[in-house]
Design a protein around this motif. Sequence first.
Motif, PDB file in Angstrom:
ATOM      1  N   HIS A  93    -120.559   2.602  60.680  1.00 17.10           N
ATOM      2  CA  HIS A  93    -121.565   3.640  60.460  1.00 17.10           C
ATOM      3  C   HIS A  93    -121.229   5.081  60.918  1.00 17.10           C
ATOM      4  O   HIS A  93    -121.990   6.182  60.946  1.00 17.10           O
ATOM      5  N   ASP A  94    -119.724   5.117  60.872  1.00 20.41           N
ATOM      6  CA  ASP A  94    -118.890   6.384  61.076  1.00 20.41           C
ATOM      7  C   ASP A  94    -119.328   7.023  62.524  1.00 20.41           C
ATOM      8  O   ASP A  94    -119.384   8.287  62.774  1.00 20.41           O
ATOM      9  N   LEU A  95    -119.621   6.081  63.427  1.00 17.63           N
ATOM     10  CA  LEU A  95    -120.178   6.401  64.751  1.00 17.63           C
ATOM     11  C   LEU A  95    -118.978   5.809  65.754  1.00 17.63           C
ATOM     12  O   LEU A  95    -118.014   4.823  65.469  1.00 17.63           O
ATOM     13  N   HIS A 141    -120.758   8.373  70.938  1.00 13.68           N
ATOM     14  CA  HIS A 141    -121.856   8.945  69.943  1.00 13.68           C
ATOM     15  C   HIS A 141    -123.021   8.048  69.912  1.00 13.68           C
ATOM     16  O   HIS A 141    -124.071   8.487  70.066  1.00 13.68           O
ATOM     17  N   THR A 159    -120.919  16.600  66.858  1.00 15.72           N
ATOM     18  CA  THR A 159    -120.516  15.798  65.762  1.00 15.72           C
ATOM     19  C   THR A 159    -121.745  14.979  65.233  1.00 15.72           C
ATOM     20  O   THR A 159    -121.949  14.690  63.989  1.00 15.72           O
ATOM     21  N   LEU A 160    -122.813  14.725  66.003  1.00 13.92           N
ATOM     22  CA  LEU A 160    -123.744  13.962  65.568  1.00 13.92           C
ATOM     23  C   LEU A 160    -124.784  14.901  65.082  1.00 13.92           C
ATOM     24  O   LEU A 160    -125.634  14.592  64.158  1.00 13.92           O
ATOM     25  N   GLU A 161    -124.898  16.349  65.357  1.00 11.86           N
ATOM     26  CA  GLU A 161    -125.640  17.261  64.640  1.00 11.86           C
ATOM     27  C   GLU A 161    -124.936  17.463  63.207  1.00 11.86           C
ATOM     28  O   GLU A 161    -125.725  17.689  62.332  1.00 11.86           O
ATOM     29  N   ALA A 162    -123.739  17.685  63.127  1.00 16.29           N
ATOM     30  CA  ALA A 162    -123.232  17.687  61.821  1.00 16.29           C
ATOM     31  C   ALA A 162    -123.391  16.602  60.900  1.00 16.29           C
ATOM     32  O   ALA A 162    -123.436  16.881  59.751  1.00 16.29           O
ATOM     33  N   GLN A 163    -123.508  15.448  61.593  1.00 17.05           N
ATOM     34  CA  GLN A 163    -123.786  14.298  60.545  1.00 17.05           C
ATOM     35  C   GLN A 163    -125.315  14.334  60.421  1.00 17.05           C
ATOM     36  O   GLN A 163    -125.911  13.129  59.787  1.00 17.05           O
ATOM     37  N   LEU A 194    -127.867  13.597  62.351  1.00 16.84           N
ATOM     38  CA  LEU A 194    -128.484  12.607  63.488  1.00 16.84           C
ATOM     39  C   LEU A 194    -129.273  13.035  64.438  1.00 16.84           C
ATOM     40  O   LEU A 194    -130.181  12.512  64.974  1.00 16.84           O
ATOM     41  N   GLY A 249    -131.321   9.886  62.334  1.00 16.48           N
ATOM     42  CA  GLY A 249    -130.686   9.288  63.545  1.00 16.48           C
ATOM     43  C   GLY A 249    -131.609   8.258  63.946  1.00 16.48           C
ATOM     44  O   GLY A 249    -130.687   7.283  64.413  1.00 16.48           O
TER      45      GLY A 249
END
Length: 153
Positions: A35-37, A41, A76-80, A82, A103
């Motif tokens: 999940h790229d997590l 995160h 990081t989560l914002e850039a994805q 989510l 998200g």
Amino acid sequence: MSEIEKVQLAQDTGFLLARTSGLIVRVTNAYLARHDLRARHFSVLSYVCDLDGASQRQIAAFLGLDPSPVVALIDTLEAQGLVERLPHPNDRRARLVAPTPAGKVLREQAKQDVRAAREQFLSDLSPQERELLLDMLRRLAFTDDETANRREP
């Protein structure tokens, strides 16, 4: 006598908790990789999904982290795509970190992998032992302020 029995550190509660934490985080990260997590995160994403948004200060306090690494996790989560930072409804100086629809979807998918990681990691424990462990850890991790103050030197 085994090496574990000889080493005093292997009898230390703090060391054992830290080692156990590191081990389960590694297993969880392996499951979350698709999940790229990573575990931290996922923790942030899960927390803001459960509350439908939280301030960075709330997130840091709940996770027991300093605010600066939390900012990097949120970035990081914002850039994805989510989470998003929104104006806080009650504090003009603060931002509310809220999950995006993507998200929320990813969190639901990733929850299954987190459960699988936990099942793998705790497979040597009976269901009763797992429940007891969870109860004890929750009592230690989430104390009221009075109890927490007694624990600090």
